[in-house]
Design a protein around this motif. Structure first.
Motif, PDB file in Angstrom:
ATOM      1  N   LEU A   4       0.842  -1.189   0.000  1.00 55.37           N
ATOM      2  CA  LEU A   4       0.000   0.000   0.000  1.00 55.37           C
ATOM      3  C   LEU A   4       0.880   1.242   0.000  1.00 55.37           C
ATOM      4  O   LEU A   4       1.850   1.313   0.765  1.00 55.37           O
ATOM      5  N   GLU A   6       0.415   5.464   0.089  1.00 54.94           N
ATOM      6  CA  GLU A   6      -0.465   6.623   0.211  1.00 54.94           C
ATOM      7  C   GLU A   6       0.126   7.841  -0.485  1.00 54.94           C
ATOM      8  O   GLU A   6       1.347   7.963  -0.641  1.00 54.94           O
ATOM      9  N   CYS A  22      -4.601   5.890  -2.120  1.00 56.24           N
ATOM     10  CA  CYS A  22      -3.797   4.762  -1.660  1.00 56.24           C
ATOM     11  C   CYS A  22      -3.782   3.721  -2.761  1.00 56.24           C
ATOM     12  O   CYS A  22      -4.825   3.135  -3.081  1.00 56.24           O
ATOM     13  N   VAL A  24      -3.129   0.169  -3.942  1.00 59.97           N
ATOM     14  CA  VAL A  24      -3.129  -1.106  -3.228  1.00 59.97           C
ATOM     15  C   VAL A  24      -2.851  -2.243  -4.207  1.00 59.97           C
ATOM     16  O   VAL A  24      -3.386  -2.258  -5.314  1.00 59.97           O
ATOM     17  N   HIS A  27      -4.408  -7.476  -2.869  1.00 66.35           N
ATOM     18  CA  HIS A  27      -5.547  -7.580  -1.955  1.00 66.35           C
ATOM     19  C   HIS A  27      -6.778  -8.187  -2.596  1.00 66.35           C
ATOM     20  O   HIS A  27      -7.810  -8.320  -1.944  1.00 66.35           O
ATOM     21  N   LEU A  34     -10.599  -2.600   3.356  1.00 66.95           N
ATOM     22  CA  LEU A  34      -9.647  -1.497   3.200  1.00 66.95           C
ATOM     23  C   LEU A  34     -10.030  -0.376   4.152  1.00 66.95           C
ATOM     24  O   LEU A  34     -11.204  -0.035   4.268  1.00 66.95           O
ATOM     25  N   THR A  77      -7.222   1.403  -6.323  1.00 70.33           N
ATOM     26  CA  THR A  77      -6.929   2.587  -5.525  1.00 70.33           C
ATOM     27  C   THR A  77      -8.042   2.845  -4.527  1.00 70.33           C
ATOM     28  O   THR A  77      -9.224   2.751  -4.858  1.00 70.33           O
ATOM     29  N   CYS A  95      -3.250   4.007   5.070  1.00 70.45           N
ATOM     30  CA  CYS A  95      -4.229   3.060   4.580  1.00 70.45           C
ATOM     31  C   CYS A  95      -3.773   1.651   4.945  1.00 70.45           C
ATOM     32  O   CYS A  95      -2.562   1.395   5.075  1.00 70.45           O
ATOM     33  N   TRP A 121       0.014  -2.163   6.053  1.00 69.03           N
ATOM     34  CA  TRP A 121      -0.375  -0.760   5.940  1.00 69.03           C
ATOM     35  C   TRP A 121       0.772   0.026   5.318  1.00 69.03           C
ATOM     36  O   TRP A 121       1.917  -0.437   5.285  1.00 69.03           O
ATOM     37  N   GLY A 122       0.473   1.221   4.803  1.00 72.90           N
ATOM     38  CA  GLY A 122       1.444   1.987   4.052  1.00 72.90           C
ATOM     39  C   GLY A 122       2.360   2.806   4.930  1.00 72.90           C
ATOM     40  O   GLY A 122       2.360   2.677   6.150  1.00 72.90           O
TER      41      GLY A 122
END
Length: 131
Positions: A4, A6, A22, A24, A27, A34, A77, A95, A121-122
């Protein structure tokens, strides 16, 4: 493996708007959730908004009516549209993704951040709101 990234943070005056993005990857399997969460030094981490694969959204009370979470599946996104910002919204915004139920901001903070590897997570994007 999930990843991820951001973007979109910045500095605005109170009452202004920002839209976070974000990107991604990794996923796209059933049951994903999310979310956005935020953190300010000296304060507890706070879940902000979540969206599941069906498009069902959940928000923290502090942002209801002002923030909107959405996703563009074609672009992989996640977005967070933030309107009527206040100084209390100043934070690093992250995110995150997980496969859990319920898909809520609280679940992400209590489960994902506490128990999942760091790549769930980012790196975060800073939002600063001046009054």
């Amino acid at each position: 493996q999930v990843r991820l990234v951001e973007s979109g943070g910045g500095s605005v005056y109170a009452g202004g708007s920002l839209k976070l993005s974000c990107a991604v990857s990794g996923h796209n399997s059933p049951g994903y959730c999310l979310s956005w969460f935020r953190q300010t030094p000296g304060k507890e981490r706070e879940g902000v908004a979540s969206i599941d694969g069906h498009g069902t959204t959940t928000y923290a009370d502090s942002v209801k009516g002002r923030f909107t979470v959405s996703q563009d599946n074609a672009k992989n996104t996640l977005y967070l549209q933030m309107n009527n910002l206040t100084a209390e919204d100043t934070a690093m915004y992250y995110c995150a993704v997980d496969w859990l139920a319920p898909c809520t901001p609280l679940s992400i903070v209590k489960m994902t951040i506490e128990h999942r590897p760091r790549n769930y997570w980012g790196q975060g994007t800073q939002v600063t709101v001046s009054s």
